[in-house]
Design a protein around this motif. Structure first.
Motif, PDB file in Angstrom:
ATOM      1  N   UNK A 131       0.789  -1.229   0.000  1.00  0.00           N
ATOM      2  CA  UNK A 131       0.000   0.000   0.000  1.00  0.00           C
ATOM      3  C   UNK A 131       0.825   1.284   0.000  1.00  0.00           C
ATOM      4  N   UNK A 132       2.060   1.215   0.423  1.00  0.00           N
ATOM      5  CA  UNK A 132       2.851   2.442   0.500  1.00  0.00           C
ATOM      6  C   UNK A 132       3.086   3.002  -0.899  1.00  0.00           C
ATOM      7  N   UNK A 133       2.991   4.327  -1.016  1.00  0.00           N
ATOM      8  CA  UNK A 133       3.139   4.984  -2.310  1.00  0.00           C
ATOM      9  C   UNK A 133       4.298   5.975  -2.271  1.00  0.00           C
ATOM     10  N   UNK A 134       4.456   6.726  -3.339  1.00  0.00           N
ATOM     11  CA  UNK A 134       5.577   7.654  -3.426  1.00  0.00           C
ATOM     12  C   UNK A 134       5.508   8.719  -2.333  1.00  0.00           C
ATOM     13  N   UNK A 135       4.301   9.125  -1.993  1.00  0.00           N
ATOM     14  CA  UNK A 135       4.154  10.084  -0.896  1.00  0.00           C
ATOM     15  C   UNK A 135       4.687   9.499   0.404  1.00  0.00           C
ATOM     16  N   UNK A 136       4.402   8.222   0.635  1.00  0.00           N
ATOM     17  CA  UNK A 136       4.899   7.559   1.825  1.00  0.00           C
ATOM     18  C   UNK A 136       6.414   7.487   1.852  1.00  0.00           C
ATOM     19  N   UNK A 137       7.002   7.137   0.732  1.00  0.00           N
ATOM     20  CA  UNK A 137       8.468   7.074   0.664  1.00  0.00           C
ATOM     21  C   UNK A 137       9.079   8.450   0.901  1.00  0.00           C
ATOM     22  N   UNK A 138       8.437   9.476   0.361  1.00  0.00           N
ATOM     23  CA  UNK A 138       8.940  10.835   0.552  1.00  0.00           C
ATOM     24  C   UNK A 138       8.880  11.222   2.032  1.00  0.00           C
ATOM     25  N   UNK A 140       9.046   9.217   4.589  1.00  0.00           N
ATOM     26  CA  UNK A 140      10.088   8.488   5.312  1.00  0.00           C
ATOM     27  C   UNK A 140      11.447   9.153   5.116  1.00  0.00           C
ATOM     28  N   UNK A 141      11.714   9.585   3.887  1.00  0.00           N
ATOM     29  CA  UNK A 141      12.981  10.268   3.617  1.00  0.00           C
ATOM     30  C   UNK A 141      13.096  11.578   4.383  1.00  0.00           C
ATOM     31  N   UNK A 142      12.000  12.311   4.468  1.00  0.00           N
ATOM     32  CA  UNK A 142      12.002  13.582   5.193  1.00  0.00           C
ATOM     33  C   UNK A 142      12.222  13.373   6.686  1.00  0.00           C
ATOM     34  N   UNK A 143      11.700  12.270   7.215  1.00  0.00           N
ATOM     35  CA  UNK A 143      11.899  11.983   8.640  1.00  0.00           C
ATOM     36  C   UNK A 143      13.359  11.637   8.910  1.00  0.00           C
ATOM     37  N   UNK A 144      13.960  10.834   8.059  1.00  0.00           N
ATOM     38  CA  UNK A 144      15.366  10.486   8.241  1.00  0.00           C
ATOM     39  C   UNK A 144      16.228  11.750   8.249  1.00  0.00           C
ATOM     40  N   UNK A 165      11.250   7.332  16.144  1.00  0.00           N
ATOM     41  CA  UNK A 165      10.068   6.491  16.359  1.00  0.00           C
ATOM     42  C   UNK A 165       8.970   6.823  15.350  1.00  0.00           C
ATOM     43  N   UNK A 166       8.884   8.093  14.965  1.00  0.00           N
ATOM     44  CA  UNK A 166       7.872   8.500  13.984  1.00  0.00           C
ATOM     45  C   UNK A 166       8.073   7.797  12.644  1.00  0.00           C
ATOM     46  N   UNK A 167       9.308   7.481  12.303  1.00  0.00           N
ATOM     47  CA  UNK A 167       9.593   6.737  11.067  1.00  0.00           C
ATOM     48  C   UNK A 167       8.762   5.452  11.032  1.00  0.00           C
ATOM     49  N   UNK A 168       8.769   4.748  12.134  1.00  0.00           N
ATOM     50  CA  UNK A 168       8.046   3.472  12.198  1.00  0.00           C
ATOM     51  C   UNK A 168       6.539   3.678  12.239  1.00  0.00           C
TER      52      UNK A 168
END
Length: 274
Positions: A131-138, A140-144, A165-168
């Motif tokens: 279910x994860x999409x490009x918005x989700x990947x973006x 995650x990258x912003x959180x890192x 923790x928010x990453x997860x």
């Protein structure tokens, strides 16, 4: 908005094996009614008088049952003109608060939490692959990017550790299993709220994030490939490493406390000797 004016079609309450409070029976019956009639937030329950007739119960008993449902966050009782009992949608935050209250006096430990995280986080990440999409990947990258560098001060240090923790939490948002996702986010919240964890997060200890960040980047790559087996393996290793890191920091904090206690006792004895 729909409104139910009668509950005569509900099945009679089954006699329980053990005697239950009448209010508990009414609470359960109203819950069944909510589900069976597909009531949604904002919908009104039958008026108090109708509930009294339906359950052959007194006003105080019905009001106690409604109060119990309100405490659980399932309804909201309004007074005055147009008042009554209305369906509420319990927020995830409120549900977590209730569970946290239950665990408040249970002497919960970091190891207790990670015993579950090590099992569930790999499962929720693998489930999120579909279910994860490009918005989700973006996201995650912003959180890192929040914690891929040394903090400038204590406030940024705290912000970074919450973001880890928010990453997860974001990964869990894309799971198709609401029970699994909720449980993982609840465990993440426990780590934010647990006193010993807060003490750890506030310490100016050097945090070796490079390995954890690499795990997370590898995880994102595996999720993009939809490689569930790799996702589970990476998250399992990441959780094992995270647990060991937290336990090491806890041991360091406890050693420092004991050392300070010993020094304090020594200074007190010297002061008395004078």
């Amino acid at each position: 908005m729909t409104s139910i004016n009668t509950i005569a079609d509900l099945p009679d309450l089954a006699a329980p094996a053990a005697k239950r409070k009448r209010t508990d029976e009414i609470v359960d019956a109203i819950k069944r009614m909510i589900v069976e009639h597909g009531l949604e937030p904002g919908d009104r329950l039958p008026q108090e008088r109708e509930l009294m007739a339906q359950f052959e119960a007194g006003k105080s008993t019905v009001r106690e049952a409604l109060k119990g449902l309100e405490v659980q966050g399932l309804i909201r009782v309004r007074t005055g003109p147009g008042g009554g009992a209305f369906i509420e949608r319990m927020s995830e935050g409120r549900a977590m608060s209730l569970l946290s209250n239950f665990l408040f006096a249970k002497d919960l430990s970091i190891a207790n939490i990670y015993a579950m995280r090590k099992v569930l986080e790999p499962l929720v990440a693998a489930d999120a692959v579909e279910l994860i999409d490009e918005t989700g990947f973006q996201r995650l990258g912003e959180i890192i990017a929040i914690y891929d560098h040394e903090p400038a001060d204590a406030q940024e240090r705290w912000h970074q550790r919450m973001a880890e923790l928010d990453f997860h939490g974001v990964v869990a948002e894309y799971s198709s299993n609401p029970a699994l996702a909720f449980t993982c986010r609840f465990l993440q919240r426990l780590l934010k709220d647990l006193t010993v964890c807060q003490d750890i997060y506030q310490q100016p200890e050097p945090v070796l994030r490079s390995s954890g960040i690499q795990h997370q980047r590898d995880l994102i790559a595996a999720m993009r490939r939809k490689d569930k087996q790799a996702v589970q393996a990476i998250m399992t290793e990441h959780m094992q490493e995270a647990e060991q890191h937290m336990l090491d920091l806890q041991a360091r904090l406890e050693d420092r406390f004991l050392e300070e206690t010993r020094h304090g006792a020594t200074r007190s004895r010297k002061a008395v000797a004078r």
